[in-house]
Design a protein around this motif. Structure first.
Motif, PDB file in Angstrom:
ATOM      1  N   ALA A  61       2.885   2.558  -9.096  1.00 33.77           N
ATOM      2  CA  ALA A  61       2.000   3.436  -8.467  1.00 33.77           C
ATOM      3  C   ALA A  61       1.565   3.235  -7.253  1.00 33.77           C
ATOM      4  N   VAL A  62       2.938   3.074  -6.539  1.00 35.11           N
ATOM      5  CA  VAL A  62       2.867   2.913  -4.746  1.00 35.11           C
ATOM      6  C   VAL A  62       3.421   4.348  -4.104  1.00 35.11           C
ATOM      7  N   PRO A  63       2.358   4.919  -3.653  1.00 36.92           N
ATOM      8  CA  PRO A  63       2.747   6.387  -3.025  1.00 36.92           C
ATOM      9  C   PRO A  63       3.929   5.981  -1.858  1.00 36.92           C
ATOM     10  N   MET A  64       4.633   7.129  -1.668  1.00 32.38           N
ATOM     11  CA  MET A  64       5.749   6.795  -0.859  1.00 32.38           C
ATOM     12  C   MET A  64       5.644   7.984   0.631  1.00 32.38           C
ATOM     13  N   ILE A  65       6.531   7.381   1.422  1.00 32.88           N
ATOM     14  CA  ILE A  65       6.693   8.157   2.665  1.00 32.88           C
ATOM     15  C   ILE A  65       8.394   8.133   2.401  1.00 32.88           C
ATOM     16  N   CYS A  66       8.844   9.563   2.267  1.00 29.56           N
ATOM     17  CA  CYS A  66      10.081   9.886   2.103  1.00 29.56           C
ATOM     18  C   CYS A  66      11.091  10.109   3.175  1.00 29.56           C
ATOM     19  N   HIS A  77       6.917  17.394  -3.385  1.00 26.22           N
ATOM     20  CA  HIS A  77       6.603  18.787  -3.782  1.00 26.22           C
ATOM     21  C   HIS A  77       6.312  19.185  -5.114  1.00 26.22           C
ATOM     22  N   VAL A  78       6.679  18.208  -6.143  1.00 28.90           N
ATOM     23  CA  VAL A  78       6.621  18.365  -7.507  1.00 28.90           C
ATOM     24  C   VAL A  78       5.823  17.568  -7.984  1.00 28.90           C
ATOM     25  N   TRP A  79       6.088  16.122  -7.760  1.00 27.02           N
ATOM     26  CA  TRP A  79       5.218  15.270  -8.455  1.00 27.02           C
ATOM     27  C   TRP A  79       3.767  14.961  -7.503  1.00 27.02           C
ATOM     28  N   LYS A  80       4.016  15.333  -6.004  1.00 31.38           N
ATOM     29  CA  LYS A  80       3.170  15.307  -4.939  1.00 31.38           C
ATOM     30  C   LYS A  80       2.721  13.743  -5.072  1.00 31.38           C
ATOM     31  N   VAL A  81       3.490  12.764  -4.830  1.00 24.18           N
ATOM     32  CA  VAL A  81       3.033  11.544  -4.821  1.00 24.18           C
ATOM     33  C   VAL A  81       3.616  10.716  -3.631  1.00 24.18           C
ATOM     34  N   GLY A  82       4.040  11.496  -2.604  1.00 21.10           N
ATOM     35  CA  GLY A  82       4.501  10.918  -1.366  1.00 21.10           C
ATOM     36  C   GLY A  82       4.635  12.086  -0.342  1.00 21.10           C
ATOM     37  N   LEU A  83       4.799  11.718   1.034  1.00 22.35           N
ATOM     38  CA  LEU A  83       4.645  12.556   2.222  1.00 22.35           C
ATOM     39  C   LEU A  83       6.279  12.555   2.683  1.00 22.35           C
ATOM     40  N   HIS A  84       6.831  13.671   2.975  1.00 24.41           N
ATOM     41  CA  HIS A  84       8.284  13.853   3.260  1.00 24.41           C
ATOM     42  C   HIS A  84       8.270  13.808   4.796  1.00 24.41           C
ATOM     43  N   LEU A  85       8.770  12.704   5.449  1.00 26.90           N
ATOM     44  CA  LEU A  85       9.038  12.639   6.912  1.00 26.90           C
ATOM     45  C   LEU A  85      10.093  13.775   7.403  1.00 26.90           C
ATOM     46  N   GLU A  86       9.838  14.910   7.696  1.00 24.49           N
ATOM     47  CA  GLU A  86      10.917  15.881   7.489  1.00 24.49           C
ATOM     48  C   GLU A  86      11.345  16.104   9.077  1.00 24.49           C
ATOM     49  N   ARG A  87      10.336  15.686  10.015  1.00 21.80           N
ATOM     50  CA  ARG A  87      10.824  15.895  11.500  1.00 21.80           C
ATOM     51  C   ARG A  87      11.801  14.930  12.130  1.00 21.80           C
ATOM     52  N   LYS A  88      12.007  14.957  13.339  1.00 26.25           N
ATOM     53  CA  LYS A  88      12.555  13.841  13.874  1.00 26.25           C
ATOM     54  C   LYS A  88      11.938  12.285  13.711  1.00 26.25           C
ATOM     55  N   LEU A  89      12.900  11.529  13.464  1.00 25.76           N
ATOM     56  CA  LEU A  89      12.394  10.105  13.478  1.00 25.76           C
ATOM     57  C   LEU A  89      11.787   9.862  14.650  1.00 25.76           C
ATOM     58  N   GLY A 140       0.600  -1.344  -0.057  1.00 23.78           N
ATOM     59  CA  GLY A 140       0.098  -0.065  -0.061  1.00 23.78           C
ATOM     60  C   GLY A 140       0.959   1.102  -0.019  1.00 23.78           C
ATOM     61  N   VAL A 141       2.058   1.258   0.577  1.00 31.16           N
ATOM     62  CA  VAL A 141       3.033   2.326   0.571  1.00 31.16           C
ATOM     63  C   VAL A 141       4.327   1.991   0.675  1.00 31.16           C
ATOM     64  N   PHE A 142       5.299   2.794   0.453  1.00 24.18           N
ATOM     65  CA  PHE A 142       6.690   2.467   0.302  1.00 24.18           C
ATOM     66  C   PHE A 142       7.324   3.546   1.265  1.00 24.18           C
ATOM     67  N   TRP A 143       7.753   3.173   2.250  1.00 24.00           N
ATOM     68  CA  TRP A 143       8.529   4.051   2.885  1.00 24.00           C
ATOM     69  C   TRP A 143       9.847   3.984   2.563  1.00 24.00           C
ATOM     70  N   THR A 144      10.564   4.873   2.015  1.00 25.47           N
ATOM     71  CA  THR A 144      11.489   4.672   1.237  1.00 25.47           C
ATOM     72  C   THR A 144      12.742   5.824   1.698  1.00 25.47           C
ATOM     73  N   HIS A 145      14.083   5.605   1.381  1.00 22.86           N
ATOM     74  CA  HIS A 145      15.177   6.603   1.375  1.00 22.86           C
ATOM     75  C   HIS A 145      15.244   7.433   0.208  1.00 22.86           C
ATOM     76  N   ASN A 146      14.186   7.066  -0.730  1.00 22.00           N
ATOM     77  CA  ASN A 146      14.425   7.789  -2.057  1.00 22.00           C
ATOM     78  C   ASN A 146      15.724   7.830  -2.786  1.00 22.00           C
ATOM     79  N   GLY A 147      16.324   6.596  -2.809  1.00 19.19           N
ATOM     80  CA  GLY A 147      17.527   6.191  -3.915  1.00 19.19           C
ATOM     81  C   GLY A 147      16.623   6.361  -5.059  1.00 19.19           C
TER      82      GLY A 147
END
Ligand code: UDP
Length: 458
Positions: free
Chosen positions: A369-374, A390-402, A351-358
């Motif tokens: 077509a798997v949305p991402m957590i970046c 922010h450009v393709w808007k197909v994932g959510l960026h985990l920006e704060r502390k892990l 359902g979702v790919f939590w990825t390092h975005n390599g």
């Protein structure tokens, strides 16, 4: 149609291409995919590779493999400082590579000629070797075009005080490189910062004077970046990707893929599983491992988690997890050392790919077509994450502390809320674009035809 293909194969018989991948998983896969594509188009293939991360030639009986000594000591052959590793490889492989290439050029089989050399852009020393041996060199870039634009702008970013970005507001935009913010500027941990700038200059300058650049990307995804880059790099450009759509990455995997992932996925409901993997190089600490574990456990959805040996600094594998962690989840979680990622992403349960975005992971996710957590860790991953969110808007960026609460919130947003549903719709649309670009008349299809004709013209 059939006889036309026969004619083309006949015409190409006797033309050999020599390829030289950088010995890192994310670079090996696209280079061997490209090699397989060229082979299918009728070219003979030679692969030069280092002893370090040596390739498994038995998966490619139709290629000829030539190993060169890289002279790395055990401590040098470490991923902890990828910039120094790259710089060292470019020094230590220069003489053995030159010898190997010269031998290949002088031992040509009768009726055959060598058309060109294709190297990873990271092998920047090879341009001088190719020129001295009078063989055209094409470059394969295994990252995104958008990242290369940022990479090429490093000297400017340095001059403007963004590298290092001490004293800059992290959320401030970088006007020279929209849509990046200060905190999206790639960070590479390296002992000697000057080495990074030498590597960057080597890669950009030696790409600029090469005979052309092949991209594992496609027009519709990176049209603007491609057009901008072409102005700065007026060499032939061939965006032929996504390469893994022609040939899977499994045959060039350095680690063996745990096949238990698929039967486990078979038992899960459609689009219910969080697939977590941070690729072959990124590392986390024990605290982060625990936050990820509890974040996954607390959101009460099934998860398939790749914990590569070496992912957790100072640990062998998952021993820092609390005793009985997986048992407590009652089959809801599955942890493996390495997964058949493409199959996992293509599985209906994912359902979702939590990825390092390599870049490979990002493309593979788009193609299924798997949305991402970046969760970018370093280098190009930070730029990729910015484009995904922010450009393709197909994932959510985990920006704060892990942190477990933040993780749970992000997973729930993508899996269960309207925002996630919108990302899913956009990524389905992107996947359709991928399918079109590879079909006859599509942009990547045409670029590949152009590339083949270009190689035949040498
Ligand atoms: N990969 C895999 N199994 C895993 C994790 C990754 O086969 O468990 C593959 C993935 O499909 C991709 C490559 O390894 O092709 C990783 O490349 P990427 O550019 O995403 O990241 P890197 O490893 O270079 O950081």
């Amino acid at each position: 149609m059939g006889s036309q293909r026969e004619f083309h194969l006949q015409q190409r018989k006797g033309r050999r291409v020599i390829l030289f991948p950088l010995p890192l998983q994310g670079h090996i896969n696209p280079m061997l995919q490209l090699a397989s594509i060229l082979y299918n188009k009728g070219f003979s293939i030679s692969i030069i590779h280092t002893n370090f991360n040596s390739l498994n030639s038995s998966n490619y009986p139709h290629f000829s493999f030539h190993s060169i000594p890289d002279g790395l000591s055990q401590s040098e052959a470490s991923f902890a400082d990828i910039v120094s590793l790259l710089s060292l490889l470019n020094v230590k492989c220069a003489a053995p590579f030159q010898d190997c290439l010269a031998k290949l050029l002088s031992n040509i089989v009768e009726g055959e000629s060598i058309a060109c050399l294709i190297t990873d852009a990271g092998w920047y020393f090879t341009q001088a070797v190719a020129q001295s041996l009078k063989i055209p060199r094409l470059v394969l870039r295994t990252n995104s075009v958008s990242f290369f634009l940022v990479f090429a702008a490093f000297p400017l970013l340095r001059e403007k005080g963004y590298m290092p970005a001490e004293g800059c507001e992290p959320d401030a935009p970088v006007p020279e490189l929209p849509p990046l913010r200060v905190k999206d500027i790639p960070v590479f941990e390296t002992r000697i910062p000057e080495t990074l700038h030498q590597v960057v200059l080597g890669m950009t300058n030696q790409t600029k004077v090469s005979s052309g650049c092949i991209w594992n990307s496609f027009q519709d995804l990176e049209q603007i970046s491609l057009a901008t880059l072409h102005k700065e790099f007026p060499i032939p450009m061939f965006p032929v990707g996504p390469l893994h759509k022609y040939f899977p990455a499994s045959s060039s995997s350095l680690l063996s893929q745990d096949q238990s992932s698929i039967p486990w996925l078979d038992k899960q409901p459609p689009k219910s599983v969080i697939y977590v993997s941070f690729g072959s190089i990124a590392a986390i600490n024990e605290t982060e491992l625990l936050e990820i574990a509890w974040g996954l456990a607390n959101c009460r959805l099934p998860f398939l988690w790749v914990v590569r040996p070496g992912l957790v600094r100072g640990a062998e594998w998952i021993e820092p997890l609390p005793k009985g962690f997986l048992e407590m989840l009652d089959g809801r979680g599955h942890i493996v050392k390495w997964a058949p990622q493409q199959e996992v992403l293509a599985h209906p349960a994912t359902g979702v790919f939590w990825t390092h975005n390599g870049w490979n992971s990002t493309l593979e996710s788009i193609c299924e077509a798997v949305p991402m957590i970046c969760q970018p860790c370093f280098g190009d991953q930070m730029v990729n994450a910015r484009y995904v969110s922010h450009v393709w808007k197909v994932g959510l960026h985990l920006e704060r502390k892990l942190e477990r609460g933040e993780i749970e919130k992000a997973i729930r947003t993508v899996m269960l809320e309207a925002e996630g549903q919108e990302m899913r719709e956009r990524i389905v649309y992107l996947k359709e674009k991928v399918d079109l670009c590879l079909k006859q008349g599509g942009s990547s299809y045409q670029s590949l035809e152009n590339l083949i004709n270009y190689i035949l013209s040498f």
